[in-house]
Design a protein around this motif. Sequence first.
Motif, PDB file in Angstrom:
ATOM      1  N   PRO A 163       0.980  -1.242  -0.032  1.00 30.06           N
ATOM      2  CA  PRO A 163      -0.098   0.033   0.058  1.00 30.06           C
ATOM      3  C   PRO A 163       0.954   1.296  -0.078  1.00 30.06           C
ATOM      4  N   ARG A 164       0.438   2.206  -0.927  1.00 36.65           N
ATOM      5  CA  ARG A 164       1.141   3.398  -0.865  1.00 36.65           C
ATOM      6  C   ARG A 164       2.392   3.622  -1.704  1.00 36.65           C
ATOM      7  N   ILE A 165       2.706   2.441  -1.981  1.00 36.19           N
ATOM      8  CA  ILE A 165       3.844   2.434  -3.016  1.00 36.19           C
ATOM      9  C   ILE A 165       3.733   2.432  -4.504  1.00 36.19           C
ATOM     10  N   TRP A 166       3.820   3.280  -5.167  1.00 33.28           N
ATOM     11  CA  TRP A 166       3.391   3.265  -6.682  1.00 33.28           C
ATOM     12  C   TRP A 166       4.529   3.412  -7.625  1.00 33.28           C
ATOM     13  N   ARG A 167       4.446   2.818  -8.660  1.00 26.46           N
ATOM     14  CA  ARG A 167       5.292   2.555  -9.559  1.00 26.46           C
ATOM     15  C   ARG A 167       4.575   2.756 -11.032  1.00 26.46           C
ATOM     16  N   HIS A 168       5.659   3.246 -11.942  1.00 25.22           N
ATOM     17  CA  HIS A 168       5.122   3.715 -13.130  1.00 25.22           C
ATOM     18  C   HIS A 168       5.363   2.519 -14.281  1.00 25.22           C
ATOM     19  N   TYR A 169       4.340   2.273 -15.052  1.00 30.13           N
ATOM     20  CA  TYR A 169       4.451   1.397 -16.049  1.00 30.13           C
ATOM     21  C   TYR A 169       3.948   1.668 -17.375  1.00 30.13           C
ATOM     22  N   SER A 170       4.783   1.546 -18.482  1.00 29.42           N
ATOM     23  CA  SER A 170       4.086   1.897 -19.772  1.00 29.42           C
ATOM     24  C   SER A 170       3.122   0.999 -20.453  1.00 29.42           C
ATOM     25  N   PHE A 171       2.071   1.520 -21.014  1.00 26.36           N
ATOM     26  CA  PHE A 171       0.926   0.593 -21.698  1.00 26.36           C
ATOM     27  C   PHE A 171       1.603   0.024 -22.916  1.00 26.36           C
ATOM     28  N   ALA A 172       1.500  -1.335 -22.988  1.00 24.15           N
ATOM     29  CA  ALA A 172       2.189  -2.214 -24.245  1.00 24.15           C
ATOM     30  C   ALA A 172       1.565  -2.473 -25.357  1.00 24.15           C
ATOM     31  N   ALA A 173       0.253  -1.834 -25.293  1.00 23.36           N
ATOM     32  CA  ALA A 173      -0.934  -1.811 -26.533  1.00 23.36           C
ATOM     33  C   ALA A 173      -1.307  -0.272 -26.622  1.00 23.36           C
ATOM     34  N   ALA A 174      -1.774  -0.067 -27.764  1.00 27.24           N
ATOM     35  CA  ALA A 174      -2.694   1.037 -28.179  1.00 27.24           C
ATOM     36  C   ALA A 174      -4.047   0.740 -27.602  1.00 27.24           C
ATOM     37  N   PRO A 175      -4.884   1.815 -27.044  1.00 26.16           N
ATOM     38  CA  PRO A 175      -6.142   1.570 -26.719  1.00 26.16           C
ATOM     39  C   PRO A 175      -7.180   0.547 -27.532  1.00 26.16           C
ATOM     40  N   ARG A 176      -7.672  -0.239 -26.669  1.00 25.92           N
ATOM     41  CA  ARG A 176      -8.455  -1.469 -27.326  1.00 25.92           C
ATOM     42  C   ARG A 176      -9.865  -1.140 -27.110  1.00 25.92           C
ATOM     43  N   ALA A 177     -10.504  -1.723 -28.000  1.00 22.83           N
ATOM     44  CA  ALA A 177     -12.045  -1.543 -27.789  1.00 22.83           C
ATOM     45  C   ALA A 177     -12.805  -2.279 -26.817  1.00 22.83           C
ATOM     46  N   ASP A 178     -12.059  -3.175 -26.254  1.00 18.01           N
ATOM     47  CA  ASP A 178     -12.670  -4.063 -25.119  1.00 18.01           C
ATOM     48  C   ASP A 178     -12.302  -3.390 -23.798  1.00 18.01           C
ATOM     49  N   GLY A 179     -11.403  -2.294 -23.943  1.00 15.77           N
ATOM     50  CA  GLY A 179     -10.901  -1.510 -22.716  1.00 15.77           C
ATOM     51  C   GLY A 179      -9.907  -2.294 -22.016  1.00 15.77           C
ATOM     52  N   LEU A 180      -9.447  -3.289 -22.242  1.00 20.46           N
ATOM     53  CA  LEU A 180      -8.418  -3.908 -21.570  1.00 20.46           C
ATOM     54  C   LEU A 180      -7.140  -3.211 -21.755  1.00 20.46           C
ATOM     55  N   LEU A 181      -6.081  -3.459 -20.689  1.00 23.09           N
ATOM     56  CA  LEU A 181      -4.984  -2.683 -20.336  1.00 23.09           C
ATOM     57  C   LEU A 181      -3.762  -3.785 -20.416  1.00 23.09           C
ATOM     58  N   THR A 182      -2.706  -3.524 -21.220  1.00 26.05           N
ATOM     59  CA  THR A 182      -1.561  -4.382 -21.109  1.00 26.05           C
ATOM     60  C   THR A 182      -0.460  -3.789 -20.311  1.00 26.05           C
ATOM     61  N   LEU A 183       0.254  -4.380 -19.724  1.00 22.63           N
ATOM     62  CA  LEU A 183       1.677  -3.874 -19.255  1.00 22.63           C
ATOM     63  C   LEU A 183       2.695  -4.995 -19.183  1.00 22.63           C
ATOM     64  N   HIS A 184       4.004  -4.647 -19.433  1.00 17.16           N
ATOM     65  CA  HIS A 184       5.032  -5.394 -19.326  1.00 17.16           C
ATOM     66  C   HIS A 184       5.694  -5.070 -18.116  1.00 17.16           C
ATOM     67  N   VAL A 185       6.090  -6.131 -17.458  1.00 17.72           N
ATOM     68  CA  VAL A 185       6.759  -6.024 -16.007  1.00 17.72           C
ATOM     69  C   VAL A 185       8.020  -6.824 -15.867  1.00 17.72           C
ATOM     70  N   LYS A 186       8.991  -6.300 -15.457  1.00 18.85           N
ATOM     71  CA  LYS A 186      10.492  -7.080 -15.038  1.00 18.85           C
ATOM     72  C   LYS A 186      10.577  -6.704 -13.734  1.00 18.85           C
ATOM     73  N   ALA A 187      10.835  -8.132 -13.090  1.00 16.98           N
ATOM     74  CA  ALA A 187      11.284  -8.240 -11.638  1.00 16.98           C
ATOM     75  C   ALA A 187      12.603  -7.722 -11.442  1.00 16.98           C
ATOM     76  N   VAL A 188      12.855  -6.735 -10.591  1.00 16.45           N
ATOM     77  CA  VAL A 188      14.206  -6.298 -10.450  1.00 16.45           C
ATOM     78  C   VAL A 188      14.844  -6.481  -9.055  1.00 16.45           C
ATOM     79  N   PRO A 189      16.111  -6.770  -8.808  1.00 19.99           N
ATOM     80  CA  PRO A 189      16.306  -6.930  -7.515  1.00 19.99           C
ATOM     81  C   PRO A 189      15.586  -5.838  -6.556  1.00 19.99           C
ATOM     82  N   ALA A 190      15.528  -6.347  -5.516  1.00 14.64           N
ATOM     83  CA  ALA A 190      14.615  -5.433  -4.260  1.00 14.64           C
ATOM     84  C   ALA A 190      13.504  -4.884  -4.833  1.00 14.64           C
ATOM     85  N   GLY A 191      12.958  -4.946  -6.081  1.00 17.11           N
ATOM     86  CA  GLY A 191      11.778  -4.213  -6.592  1.00 17.11           C
ATOM     87  C   GLY A 191      10.522  -4.730  -5.830  1.00 17.11           C
ATOM     88  N   TRP A 192      10.019  -4.015  -4.843  1.00 21.14           N
ATOM     89  CA  TRP A 192       8.903  -4.906  -4.207  1.00 21.14           C
ATOM     90  C   TRP A 192       7.681  -4.639  -5.215  1.00 21.14           C
TER      91      TRP A 192
END
Length: 418
Positions: free
Chosen positions: A229-258
């Motif tokens: 909670p209260r820990i926010w991170r930025h992630y870019s969208f990996a797809a253009a806006p879709r008709a179904d409203g779904l969002l896609t993110l690519h996430v890499k686990a980094v050392p000590a990355g909560w």
Amino acid sequence: MDAPTTTAADSNGTDSNGAADAGSGWFAPTPPAGSEVTLSPPAARPSPDALRVRRTLAVVEPVADRATSYFYALLFVRYPDLRPLFPPAMDTQRDRLFKALLTAAEHMDTPDVLQEYLRQLGSGHRKYGTQAAHYPAVGEALIGALARYAEAVWDPETEAAWVRTYTKISQVMIDAAAESELRSPAWWHAEVVAHDLRTSDIAVVTLRPDQPYPFLAGQYTSLETPWWPRIWRHYSFAAAPRADGLLTLHVKAVPAGWVSNALVHRARPGDVLRLGPPSGSMTVDHTTDSGLLCIGGGTGIAPIKALVEDVAEHGERRPVEVFYGARTDYDLYDIDTMMRLQRSHSWLSVRPVVDDRSQFPDAVRQFGPWTAYDAYLSGPPGMIRSGLDALRTVGIPGSRIRHDSIEELVAAGGQDGP
């Protein structure tokens, strides 16, 4: 990449996938609108207030960790009701405060850049529960900390300069939050509907927001998990806006990355996350027919893929050249998708570049010319820096190089900015 798409990491999880780290709380530097904002060189004659503010920060910088710790101590002792607005661990938060102050001070005499940066901060802070009434308390603690740690240069004129500066800063942020409140919620709930583990440390996460989430290809979101909670991170969208409203993110686990480790190794369909408003302007200008030169490293390929889809959906046939960099073939986790896009669109060229990243810019220089192209950079901070140098040497002006990295915004102060 790890804010607005660079994959960087700090000890407490600066683990976003391309945009600068969102942080949490006051002056957590949400990257300036598409931190591709063109940076003007500082004015030839800085204003008296700007000179005093910069002189103060120059004195404080060597002891910034102590000064910011003292700032938060003052704030929490005098206004304990504000403590819940901040993350439990404050280590990285202290760094963010001083970086944000440096950014604001650097661009005091370039109001367009500063206003856009502050507006992003103000609207983004809504998700923390920040209210207009909180700003005076923060200003009081800030002045108290600066007076103590910049004692050698602190005088009534300097204090007055800081009061004027902070008043202007806070009013821009308050106004931006009020405008944002009329257009959108402070945050969205988003359910994980798919979780695809591409490698041992990279996941493609698909989300379904609880209400429409308007964004543009190339933008990013800030994200909070139920586990931190209260820990926010930025992630870019990996797809253009879709008709179904779904969002896609690519996430890499980094050392000590909560957050990144939670998203890669713990998140499952059915989990509900929180999203802040979309940010960034690393987007395609559809009023021109300029080519696009896109350089993506690691999970920085995510917004590049979204940009390619955006061009395709607009039915344009402008040339798009993508350089997809990774340390090893194994790290080219989305190469099949990019090659499928290349086969579907004659105007698209995808070139994988596998090396230790030191030669990545050289690969770009081998092709071209690029003078008729708009450039997009998305990857780790080191790649952004080398990419900026490479693109400028091949004749692309800073005003046509776009990326979302607060570190690079700060570093570029006084140059022909990105």
